[in-house]
Write a protein that holds these residues in place. Structure first.
Motif, PDB file in Angstrom:
ATOM      1  N   GLN A  16     -56.793 -49.756 -14.921  1.00  0.00           N
ATOM      2  CA  GLN A  16     -57.016 -49.854 -13.694  1.00  0.00           C
ATOM      3  C   GLN A  16     -55.730 -50.344 -12.685  1.00  0.00           C
ATOM      4  OE1 GLN A  16     -60.458 -52.455 -12.971  1.00  0.00           O
ATOM      5  NE2 GLN A  16     -62.011 -51.054 -13.588  1.00  0.00           N
ATOM      6  N   HIS A  17     -54.589 -49.893 -13.342  1.00  0.00           N
ATOM      7  CA  HIS A  17     -53.308 -50.160 -12.658  1.00  0.00           C
ATOM      8  C   HIS A  17     -52.404 -48.942 -12.905  1.00  0.00           C
ATOM      9  CE1 HIS A  17     -49.565 -52.129 -11.434  1.00  0.00           C
ATOM     10  NE2 HIS A  17     -50.148 -52.981 -10.707  1.00  0.00           N
ATOM     11  N   TYR A  18     -51.650 -48.578 -12.009  1.00  0.00           N
ATOM     12  CA  TYR A  18     -50.621 -47.243 -12.114  1.00  0.00           C
ATOM     13  C   TYR A  18     -49.651 -47.603 -12.778  1.00  0.00           C
ATOM     14  CZ  TYR A  18     -53.052 -43.607  -9.350  1.00  0.00           C
ATOM     15  OH  TYR A  18     -53.795 -42.672  -8.845  1.00  0.00           O
ATOM     16  N   GLY A  19     -48.991 -48.838 -12.646  1.00  0.00           N
ATOM     17  CA  GLY A  19     -47.851 -49.250 -13.357  1.00  0.00           C
ATOM     18  C   GLY A  19     -47.919 -49.510 -14.753  1.00  0.00           C
ATOM     19  N   LYS A  20     -49.115 -50.214 -14.898  1.00  0.00           N
ATOM     20  CA  LYS A  20     -49.467 -50.573 -16.398  1.00  0.00           C
ATOM     21  C   LYS A  20     -49.841 -49.221 -17.007  1.00  0.00           C
ATOM     22  CE  LYS A  20     -51.077 -55.241 -15.352  1.00  0.00           C
ATOM     23  NZ  LYS A  20     -52.268 -56.244 -15.402  1.00  0.00           N
ATOM     24  N   ALA A  21     -50.715 -48.506 -16.689  1.00  0.00           N
ATOM     25  CA  ALA A  21     -50.960 -47.334 -17.391  1.00  0.00           C
ATOM     26  C   ALA A  21     -49.892 -46.402 -17.678  1.00  0.00           C
ATOM     27  CB  ALA A  21     -51.967 -46.566 -16.591  1.00  0.00           C
ATOM     28  N   ALA A  22     -48.880 -46.324 -16.632  1.00  0.00           N
ATOM     29  CA  ALA A  22     -47.706 -45.486 -16.817  1.00  0.00           C
ATOM     30  C   ALA A  22     -46.839 -45.906 -18.098  1.00  0.00           C
ATOM     31  CB  ALA A  22     -46.961 -45.318 -15.775  1.00  0.00           C
ATOM     32  N   LYS A  23     -46.564 -47.246 -18.079  1.00  0.00           N
ATOM     33  CA  LYS A  23     -46.085 -48.144 -19.297  1.00  0.00           C
ATOM     34  C   LYS A  23     -46.532 -47.678 -20.566  1.00  0.00           C
ATOM     35  CE  LYS A  23     -43.949 -52.467 -20.589  1.00  0.00           C
ATOM     36  NZ  LYS A  23     -43.574 -53.826 -20.164  1.00  0.00           N
ATOM     37  N   ILE A  24     -47.988 -47.868 -20.677  1.00  0.00           N
ATOM     38  CA  ILE A  24     -48.542 -47.562 -21.884  1.00  0.00           C
ATOM     39  C   ILE A  24     -48.339 -46.040 -22.362  1.00  0.00           C
ATOM     40  CG2 ILE A  24     -50.893 -47.602 -22.868  1.00  0.00           C
ATOM     41  CD1 ILE A  24     -51.839 -49.738 -20.995  1.00  0.00           C
TER      42      ILE A  24
END
Length: 287
Positions: A16-24
């Motif tokens: 539920q977070h663009y930055g965290k998802a992109a990093k993963i």
């Protein structure tokens, strides 16, 4: 839909977070945003809704998510299976007519020194030809083939007609015999549902001999068992199985039947090195 975009969708729904998802996912945040926007344009509805710095699935996104998990799980299984096909050695599927199944085909594999995994199926020649053409079998051993430009096949052995008699029979010591002499004894024949019954009838008809069998059977194993136990004698194409019974095979003097056995395969196909070497060896050699 792009399968990678569905993976991005599932990951973003989880964290539920663009930055965290992109990093993963090891992609840029703009790249993730572009993927989600593309999915939303394909679906024609918003899939996420903003909640401060976070996002959550919209009602439409929740509906899509019900199928995405199934799609991704199926895709994972597909990838695992494809990897297995790449790493496992190919199993060679061999279709063979019954006369060759018990003796000749195992000897051919042993003589070649086959180390590839294989499975052997007993089938009639038309079934083998059809199985080769539709990819069910890789190699076939047949008595004849339906003519097809999709197949290549080469003779590997000839057969002959013999009368089989039990040990101790008056004909046992004969080196050859005529059909007229054979017809004096009770005959065991294939049943009318067997392709070999026509062959037996043709052999006698050519000599103008009418015979009435004392009994019939569908399988050669049963016929050889009946001969062995004294119910009569039988005119058969010579088969390896005869050697495994307490019976004697005597060549019959007839010129109307000569049979060749063939090794066959599709002209084009994906083959392992061992399968190719086995086929080419027996293409050039005969038993």
């Amino acid at each position: 839909m792009n399968i990678e975009y569905l993976k991005y969708f599932a990951e973003l729904a989880k964290v539920q977070h663009y930055g965290k998802a992109a990093k993963i996912l090891n992609i840029s945040q703009p790249g993730l945003s572009h993927a989600i926007k593309t999915l939303e344009e394909e679906c024609g509805v918003p899939l996420f809704q903003r909640e401060g710095r976070n996002v959550s699935l919209s009602s439409y996104g929740k509906e899509l998510m019900k199928d995405v998990d199934d799609i991704l799980n199926a895709y994972l299984r597909l990838e695992e299976r494809a990897a297995g096909l790449r790493t496992e050695e190919k199993t060679v599927r061999i279709g063979t007519v019954y006369p060759l199944a018990a003796g000749m085909v195992p000897r051919m594999l042993q003589k070649f020194g086959a180390t590839f995994p294989f499975v052997i199926y007993n089938r009639l020649t038309p079934e083998i030809a059809e199985g080769l053409m539709d990819g069910k079998y890789d190699i076939g051993f047949c008595s004849d083939l339906l003519k097809s430009e999709e197949l290549e096949y080469y003779p590997i052995r000839e057969s002959y007609i013999a009368v089989v008699v039990p040990k101790g029979h008056p004909l046992e010591k004969r080196e050859s015999i005529s059909l007229k002499e054979v017809a004096l004894y009770p005959q065991i024949m294939f049943s009318k549902t067997s392709g070999f019954r026509n062959l037996q009838e043709q052999i006698f008809d050519k000599e103008g001999i009418k015979v009435r069998p004392v009994c019939t059977a569908e399988e050669i194993e049963v016929i050889t068992g009946l001969v062995e136990n004294g119910f009569g004698i039988s005119v058969l194409p010579y088969m390896d199985i005869i050697r495994h019974h307490n019976i004697v095979a005597i060549p019959v003097q007839t010129s109307i039947w000569k049979s060749k056995f063939y090794i066959a395969r599709r002209k084009y196909g994906i083959r392992s090195d061992q399968e190719e070497a086995f086929f080419q060896y027996w293409r050039k050699n005969r038993l």
